[in-house]
Write an enzyme that holds these catalytic residues in place. Structure first.
Site, PDB file in Angstrom:
ATOM      1  CE  LYS A  31      11.910  -0.906 -12.528  1.00  0.00           C
ATOM      2  NZ  LYS A  31      10.820  -1.377 -11.299  1.00  0.00           N
ATOM      3  CB  CYS A 128      14.324  -4.348  -5.549  1.00  0.00           C
ATOM      4  SG  CYS A 128      14.858  -4.094  -7.151  1.00  0.00           S
ATOM      5  CG  ASP A 322      12.416   3.689  -6.866  1.00  0.00           C
ATOM      6  OD1 ASP A 322      12.851   2.849  -6.526  1.00  0.00           O
ATOM      7  OD2 ASP A 322      11.025   4.176  -7.018  1.00  0.00           O
ATOM      8  CB  VAL A 344       8.728   5.044   0.433  1.00  0.00           C
ATOM      9  CG1 VAL A 344       7.860   3.849  -0.172  1.00  0.00           C
ATOM     10  CG2 VAL A 344       8.468   6.519   0.213  1.00  0.00           C
TER      11      VAL A 344
HETATM   12  N1  EPU Z   1       2.920  -2.014   1.470  1.00  0.00           N
HETATM   13  C1  EPU Z   1       2.454  -2.597   2.393  1.00  0.00           C
HETATM   14  N2  EPU Z   1       1.445  -3.632   2.032  1.00  0.00           N
HETATM   15  C2  EPU Z   1       0.922  -3.522   0.353  1.00  0.00           C
HETATM   16  C3  EPU Z   1       1.389  -2.702  -0.413  1.00  0.00           C
HETATM   17  C4  EPU Z   1       2.534  -1.958   0.047  1.00  0.00           C
HETATM   18  O1  EPU Z   1       2.611  -2.557   3.503  1.00  0.00           O
HETATM   19  O2  EPU Z   1       0.006  -4.183   0.356  1.00  0.00           O
HETATM   20  C5  EPU Z   1       4.189  -1.021   1.758  1.00  0.00           C
HETATM   21  C6  EPU Z   1       5.437  -1.500   1.119  1.00  0.00           C
HETATM   22  O3  EPU Z   1       5.910  -2.625   1.926  1.00  0.00           O
HETATM   23  C7  EPU Z   1       6.109  -0.075   1.164  1.00  0.00           C
HETATM   24  C8  EPU Z   1       5.081   0.765   1.021  1.00  0.00           C
HETATM   25  O4  EPU Z   1       3.903   0.336   1.362  1.00  0.00           O
HETATM   26  O5  EPU Z   1       6.883  -0.064   2.520  1.00  0.00           O
HETATM   27  C9  EPU Z   1       5.044   1.545  -0.493  1.00  0.00           C
HETATM   28  O6  EPU Z   1       4.974   0.389  -1.489  1.00  0.00           O
HETATM   29  P1  EPU Z   1       4.167   0.568  -2.562  1.00  0.00           P
HETATM   30  O7  EPU Z   1       3.100  -0.445  -2.877  1.00  0.00           O
HETATM   31  O8  EPU Z   1       3.947   1.952  -3.020  1.00  0.00           O
HETATM   32  O9  EPU Z   1       5.204   0.269  -3.907  1.00  0.00           O
HETATM   33  P2  EPU Z   1       5.078  -0.967  -4.971  1.00  0.00           P
HETATM   34  O10 EPU Z   1       3.980  -0.789  -5.812  1.00  0.00           O
HETATM   35  O11 EPU Z   1       5.604  -2.205  -4.713  1.00  0.00           O
HETATM   36  C10 EPU Z   1       6.440   0.978  -6.576  1.00  0.00           C
HETATM   37  C11 EPU Z   1       7.444   0.686  -7.581  1.00  0.00           C
HETATM   38  C12 EPU Z   1       8.846   1.020  -6.826  1.00  0.00           C
HETATM   39  C13 EPU Z   1       8.567   2.345  -6.201  1.00  0.00           C
HETATM   40  C14 EPU Z   1       7.421   2.282  -5.266  1.00  0.00           C
HETATM   41  C15 EPU Z   1       7.077   3.774  -4.564  1.00  0.00           C
HETATM   42  C16 EPU Z   1       6.685  -0.769  -9.517  1.00  0.00           C
HETATM   43  C17 EPU Z   1       6.964  -1.919 -10.154  1.00  0.00           C
HETATM   44  N3  EPU Z   1       7.462  -0.436  -8.228  1.00  0.00           N
HETATM   45  O12 EPU Z   1       6.379  -0.211  -5.773  1.00  0.00           O
HETATM   46  O13 EPU Z   1       9.846   1.031  -7.635  1.00  0.00           O
HETATM   47  O14 EPU Z   1       9.558   2.456  -5.213  1.00  0.00           O
HETATM   48  O15 EPU Z   1       6.115   1.959  -6.004  1.00  0.00           O
HETATM   49  O16 EPU Z   1       6.957   4.641  -5.445  1.00  0.00           O
HETATM   50  O17 EPU Z   1       5.796   0.182  -9.777  1.00  0.00           O
HETATM   51  C18 EPU Z   1      11.907   0.404  -8.608  1.00  0.00           C
HETATM   52  O18 EPU Z   1      11.595   0.859  -9.676  1.00  0.00           O
HETATM   53  O19 EPU Z   1      13.083   0.051  -8.371  1.00  0.00           O
HETATM   54  C19 EPU Z   1      10.984   0.251  -7.437  1.00  0.00           C
HETATM   55  C20 EPU Z   1      11.226  -0.348  -6.453  1.00  0.00           C
END
Ligand code: EPU
Length: 459
Positions: A31, A128, A322, A344
């Protein structure tokens, strides 16, 4: 088959647990890779073909989003193939209805900015509810590349207005944290900037590497350096691309944990060893069995599970956040105390309350049990101690988010009686044909409409 009509939230899963799962199941495409690859295809006007595409709701939403922008898409759901071509952008306004559905719309800024002079208007990010999930890293990185981004209130919700009238300029960007989304957005924007961009402290998750591979085929000169830097030189010319999406390492590991926790044996076809090293080490520590084969991984119960683990979620190559939820369920079946430290997301233990009601012995803490993390001086419950083994009893459960939902399904498959789980549409976001897959492994699971008399109390 996924339907996303209003009645979908009225379904429930009926699970009678206590059966050891046995058999062969195929893990789907990831995904968190395909959704970004579809967005990345918008960089060019060339045809892209993706194989191993999972039939899940998050892909449907992303396909809808791309069609909204002007993509011509053919999705063969039986074969798992998507062909996409975006000759022209029809609009750069992402309607509010995409807000709150997942984390993809914000990536439209990076993907579209180099293709248009128009404002790109993107509603606030969804996904989420597992923490605040801000997008400040995305915004600062894009601004450093020359974008002008304003947040404005529109009707009830806000939206980002982004433009780069002077064009984007390659530069050095140091991310404060290796955020997956911020790395992706910055990479996408850099593919059409003038000059070279270097992203330091970038995320290097397998899904990001899949994006890098796709972009290299598309014509971008892109390299991942040893020090977590990603270097991007814009494409001179775009090419047509064929790309096979990596296997979903979250689904693969989750199915494996299901096999072990029900004392069964399941071969997860397609599970990719190189993306699961940290997870497999923890499985070995807990005393579970696995065997890596040429086309997948077999997971099996080989005797009482041993606790005493210390698990810290982290960015890749650390233990994926995850994997945390099903792993906690697994630890409820292991002898002794184990510690889990979520570093995380600050708020990803809400689901453990239901596990406690089912009989799990879990205590949560606001301080770091392990090395201090970003949340150390804040008041978030982000560490826990699990004491096992504890029998789990059935419950009526409502799913709050995707990964918590899988943890509940797993707990219900361990509990010997019948559990009713409402909110399975959350699972549809990320697990392809979950009920069919579980049934094929011998599980007693059905998906039913909630009787009218019970709807108000369940949904
Ligand atoms: N964060 C910030 N500011 C930002 C971006 C992120 O503070 O501008 C923080 C977030 O709040 C979090 C941390 O950095 O505490 C990590 O966030 P990240 O940006 O890495 O996560 P994401 O891109 O929003 C993706 C996956 C998640 C997965 C995480 C970590 C997708 C759509 N989502 O989220 O997957 O847990 O990376 O690997 O790719 C899931 O599939 O259920 C899911 C939540």
């Amino acid at each position: 088959m996924i339907t996303r009509d209003k009645t979908q939230g009225m379904d429930m899963l009926k699970i009678k647990g206590g059966i050891a799962l046995q058999g062969v199941v195929r893990a789907a495409g990831a995904k968190n890779a395909i959704t970004k690859l579809l967005v990345a295809s918008l960089l060019s006007n060339k045809r892209c073909v993706f194989f191993n595409v999972p039939n899940i709701a998050d892909v449907e939403i992303t396909v809808d989003l791309c069609r909204e922008i002007g993509s011509d898409i053919h999705w063969d759901k039986n074969e798992g193939v998507i062909e996409i071509v975006t000759k022209e952008l029809k609009t750069t306004y992402i309607p509010q209805r995409f807000s709150g559905s997942n984390r993809i719309p914000i990536l439209m800024i990076g993907a579209l900015m180099g293709r248009t002079d128009e404002d790109i208007i993107v509603p606030t990010a969804g996904g989420c509810k597992i923490g605040k999930r801000p997008v400040d890293f995305h915004i600062h990185a894009l601004e450093k590349l020359g974008a002008i981004i304003e947040y404005r209130e529109m009707k009830k919700e806000g939206a980002y207005f982004a433009r780069a009238h002077q064009g984007l300029r390659g530069t050095v960007i140091h991310l404060p944290y290796p955020s997956v989304g911020a790395t992706e957005n910055t990479i996408l924007a850099s593919c059409r900037a003038n000059g070279t961009t270097v992203i330091k402290n970038a995320a290097i998750e397998p899904e990001i590497i899949d994006l890098v591979l796709f972009l290299q085929k598309l014509g971008v000169a892109i390299a991942v350096d040893v020090d977590r830097s990603i270097r991007i030189q814009p494409a001179e010319e775009f090419q047509e691309v064929e790309h096979t999406v990596i296997t979903d390492r979250i689904e693969a590991a989750s199915l494996g944990m299901l096999a072990i926790s029900t004392k069964g044996k399941v071969f997860v076809e397609g599970a990719q060893h190189q993306h699961m090293i940290t997870f497999l080490n923890k499985l070995r520590e807990v005393g579970a069995g696995f065997q890596v084969k040429s086309n997948g991984i077999e997971f099996f119960y080989k005797g009482p599970l041993k606790g005493g683990l210390h698990v810290e979620t982290d960015v890749h190559p650390g233990f994926l956040t995850d994997w945390q939820q099903p792993f906690v369920v697994l630890l409820t079946q292991a002898e002794g105390h184990s510690i889990v430290h979520e570093t995380v997301y600050e708020n990803r233990f809400g689901y453990t309350e239901t596990l406690r009601e089912m009989g799990a012995d879990i205590q949560r803490f606001t301080h770091c049990l392990g090395s201090p993390c970003r949340f150390s001086s804040q008041n978030y419950c982000h560490s826990l101690v699990v004491k096992g083994p504890t029998p789990l009893s059935s419950r009526d459960i409502t799913i709050p988010d995707l990964r918590a939902g899988f943890a509940y399904v797993m707990a219900a498959l361990i509990a010997p009686e019948t559990s009713l789980i409402s909110g399975p549409h959350y699972l549809d976001r990320g697990y392809e044909n979950l009920v069919q897959k579980l049934t094929s492994l011998g599980a007693d699971v059905t998906r039913e409409a909630i009787p009218t008399s019970q709807k108000s109390s369940r949904v």
